[in-house]
Motif scaffolding. Structure first.
Motif, short mmCIF file in Angstrom:
data_model
loop_
_atom_site.label_atom_id
_atom_site.label_comp_id
_atom_site.label_asym_id
_atom_site.label_seq_id
_atom_site.Cartn_x
_atom_site.Cartn_y
_atom_site.Cartn_z
N GLY A 1 42.68 -26.58 25.65
CA GLY A 1 41.90 -27.76 25.99
C GLY A 1 40.45 -27.44 26.22
N GLY A 2 40.04 -26.22 26.03
CA GLY A 2 38.64 -25.89 26.16
C GLY A 2 38.24 -25.58 27.58
N GLU A 3 39.14 -25.31 28.49
CA GLU A 3 38.77 -25.02 29.87
C GLU A 3 38.49 -23.54 30.04
OE1 GLU A 3 41.32 -27.11 32.75
OE2 GLU A 3 42.42 -27.72 31.00
N ALA A 4 37.70 -23.24 31.06
CA ALA A 4 37.22 -21.88 31.23
C ALA A 4 38.21 -21.05 32.01
CB ALA A 4 35.87 -21.89 31.93
N MET B 1 37.48 -23.77 36.39
CA MET B 1 36.70 -24.98 36.12
C MET B 1 37.60 -26.07 35.58
SD MET B 1 32.96 -24.50 34.49
CE MET B 1 33.54 -24.41 32.84
N PRO B 2 37.69 -27.18 36.24
CA PRO B 2 38.60 -28.21 35.76
C PRO B 2 38.03 -28.91 34.54
CG PRO B 2 37.40 -29.00 37.66
CD PRO B 2 36.98 -27.57 37.44
N ALA B 3 38.92 -29.47 33.75
CA ALA B 3 38.49 -30.26 32.60
C ALA B 3 37.80 -31.50 33.12
CB ALA B 3 39.70 -30.65 31.76
N GLN B 4 36.80 -31.96 32.36
CA GLN B 4 36.05 -33.12 32.81
C GLN B 4 36.89 -34.35 32.63
OE1 GLN B 4 32.36 -33.17 30.75
NE2 GLN B 4 31.61 -31.33 31.71
N GLU C 1 35.96 -39.66 20.43
CA GLU C 1 35.70 -39.52 21.87
C GLU C 1 34.72 -38.37 22.13
OE1 GLU C 1 39.23 -39.12 24.10
OE2 GLU C 1 38.23 -39.08 26.04
N PHE D 1 29.08 -36.54 23.32
CA PHE D 1 27.85 -35.84 22.96
C PHE D 1 26.66 -36.81 22.92
CE2 PHE D 1 30.37 -32.40 22.70
CZ PHE D 1 31.06 -32.15 21.53
N ARG E 1 26.34 -39.47 24.72
CA ARG E 1 25.99 -39.75 26.11
C ARG E 1 25.15 -38.62 26.68
NH1 ARG E 1 27.04 -38.29 30.91
NH2 ARG E 1 28.42 -36.63 30.22
N GLN E 2 25.54 -37.38 26.41
CA GLN E 2 24.76 -36.24 26.91
C GLN E 2 23.37 -36.23 26.28
OE1 GLN E 2 26.65 -32.39 26.79
NE2 GLN E 2 28.68 -33.25 27.15
N MET F 1 43.48 -22.22 27.16
CA MET F 1 42.21 -22.43 26.49
C MET F 1 42.32 -23.46 25.42
SD MET F 1 40.57 -18.68 26.48
CE MET F 1 41.54 -18.10 25.15
#
Lengths: 201, 250
Positions: B30-33, B45-48, B175, B180, B182-183, B28
């Motif tokens: 890297g913030g992945e689920a 869920m892969p990291a983007q 980064e 954010f 871009r989103q 977790m």
């Protein structure tokens, strides 16, 4: 007593193994059921309102567009630690054309099948043309304040303008302006179209 | 004997945990689920990540691209949005069909980024021909191509960015903030069809052309400007560009 203790511990081991096996088999059953759990950090932004601040009527005719991309970097030195370094890539589209709000009175006159037009000079139509949604942070080390990023944005903007507003590009935009405007007025039924394009300062 | 039993218990516990969790938890940091109910064939869920080929292909493209245009911009729209993000540990999912979500206040960090997006409506005259003009006596009828909406600029108000981070979390990186942004711009462009900008674009196009035709000698009430019928869909240029990193989509 010893035997009871031994049996107790053996039962504990058996329970742990059984719990692991049960959890593994439950996962497979849960996958077929509408039941799922996710644990993680949120990557998406929140839903916030979009506010339409202004609508302005404009009259600008674009004749040349230039996509450009520049890389800008900045460094901050420190005495006792490694230098901070930030590299960003900016993307923008510069649009060259004419602004009808700068036209003189009587800039378009028609007589029979002849029309005479005095167009204003070719200019950059947008003061802000960088799309920060396409800005990429290529390398970052250290912390950076607002002023540094504003400065990088302005440097990127200046470099893009210098690369786009060349005499060749302006001449190309003027030639396209004559061609397009003539085609439009011929479509309107005029046989002779006289066009004068102002000179940029 | 006791030590052997203790070791056996610990070993059995580790085997049991490792067997249950093998290949499922990817960490977790890297913030992945972590998908606790994943199918055997599914992956977490892969990291983007952007494919490496995209960066290389983009580097090979010409930095500057010049193209001739014939676009009459008739309206400009300025849109404001505050992009917010809360970086909280979140557990969400479904239990027996009931959705639930719970946030854990472990290491909170939040950011608010104000952005300004400028859109313009234009009529493309590159396809305009004599077939778009009908004249009957002193009347003139012009059939214009459909207006289109294009994103011309997006800007972050760096002065207005507010960021809050707890002691044991690091600040948002550049980064992350650009992602954010871009989103946020993507969400603005997704909202454009609901803003009904095309109606004002058509009005503004008529208000721009009528004075021009009046100066050529036509009476204002003898000028008719129409657009193609049946096309109400708002085509927005910019949304595809942000997704595909290409500038123009026709």
């Amino acid at each position: 007593m010893k035997y009871i203790k031994g049996i107790f511990w053996l039962m504990a081991i058996a329970c742990v193994i059984y719990a692991g096996y049960t959890l593994h088999s439950c996962r497979q059953r849960l996958a077929n059921n509408p039941m799922g759990l996710e644990l993680g950090f949120q990557k998406e932004i929140n839903q916030t309102p979009v506010v339409l601040q202004s609508i302005e009527r404009i009259g600008q005719w674009e004749f040349l567009s230039i996509d450009d991309e520049v890389m800008v970097d900045t460094t901050e030195s420190h005495l006792l630690s490694p230098d901070d370094h930030l590299v960003r890539i900016y993307h923008g589209t510069l649009r060259l054309g004419i602004d009808f709000s700068l036209c003189d009175r009587g800039w378009a006159t028609a007589s029979g099948d002849t029309v005479s037009l005095r167009l204003p000079p070719i200019q950059l139509l947008d003061r802000n043309f960088i799309d920060e949604a396409r800005t990429r942070s290529f390398y970052e080390y250290g912390t950076w304040n607002v002023q540094a990023k504003e400065d990088m944005y302005n440097r990127a903007r200046t470099r893009m303008i210098q690369r786009a507003m060349t005499p060749q590009n302006i001449k190309q935009a003027e030639d396209n302006a004559r061609h397009q405007v003539e085609a439009l007025f011929r479509s309107l039924g005029y046989r002779v179209v006289r066009i004068t394009v102002g000179r940029s300062s | 004997m006791k030590r052997i039993i203790y070791l056996l218990i610990i070993l059995a516990a580790l085997i049991g945990i490792g067997y249950a969790c093998r290949g499922r938890i990817k960490g977790m940091a890297g913030g992945e689920a972590v998908n606790l109910a994943a199918d055997a064939g599914q992956e977490a869920m892969p990291a983007q990540k952007r494919p490496e080929g995209d960066d290389q292909a983009e580097a090979r493209l010409l930095i500057s691209r010049i193209s001739q245009q014939s676009r009459l911009y008739t309206a400009e729209y300025r849109v404001h949005k505050i992009v917010t993000h809360e970086d909280l540990l979140k557990l969400k999912g479904q239990i027996f069909g009931i959705d639930f979500e719970h946030r854990f206040n472990i290491g909170d960090r939040r950011i608010a980024i104000p952005i300004e997006v400028t859109l313009k409506a234009y009529v493309d005259f590159s396809t305009f021909t004599a077939r778009n003009v009908e004249r009957r006596g002193s009347f003139i009828h012009i059939i214009l191509p459909d207006p289109r909406i294009v994103l011309t600029s997006s800007k972050v108000d760096h002065q207005g960015i507010k960021q809050f981070t707890s002691l044991w979390r690091s600040a948002y990186t550049d980064e992350e903030m650009t992602e954010f942004t871009r989103q946020g711009v993507e969400s603005v462009l997704a909202e454009v069809p609901n803003m009904r900008l095309l109606h004002t674009a058509r009005d503004c196009a008529a208000q721009t052309l009528i004075p021009l035709l009046s100066s050529l000698g036509y009476q204002e009430d003898h000028i008719i400007i129409t657009f193609r019928d049946g096309v109400e869909t708002e085509r927005i240029e910019g949304l595809e560009n942000i997704k595909q990193m290409n500038h123009e989509v026709h």
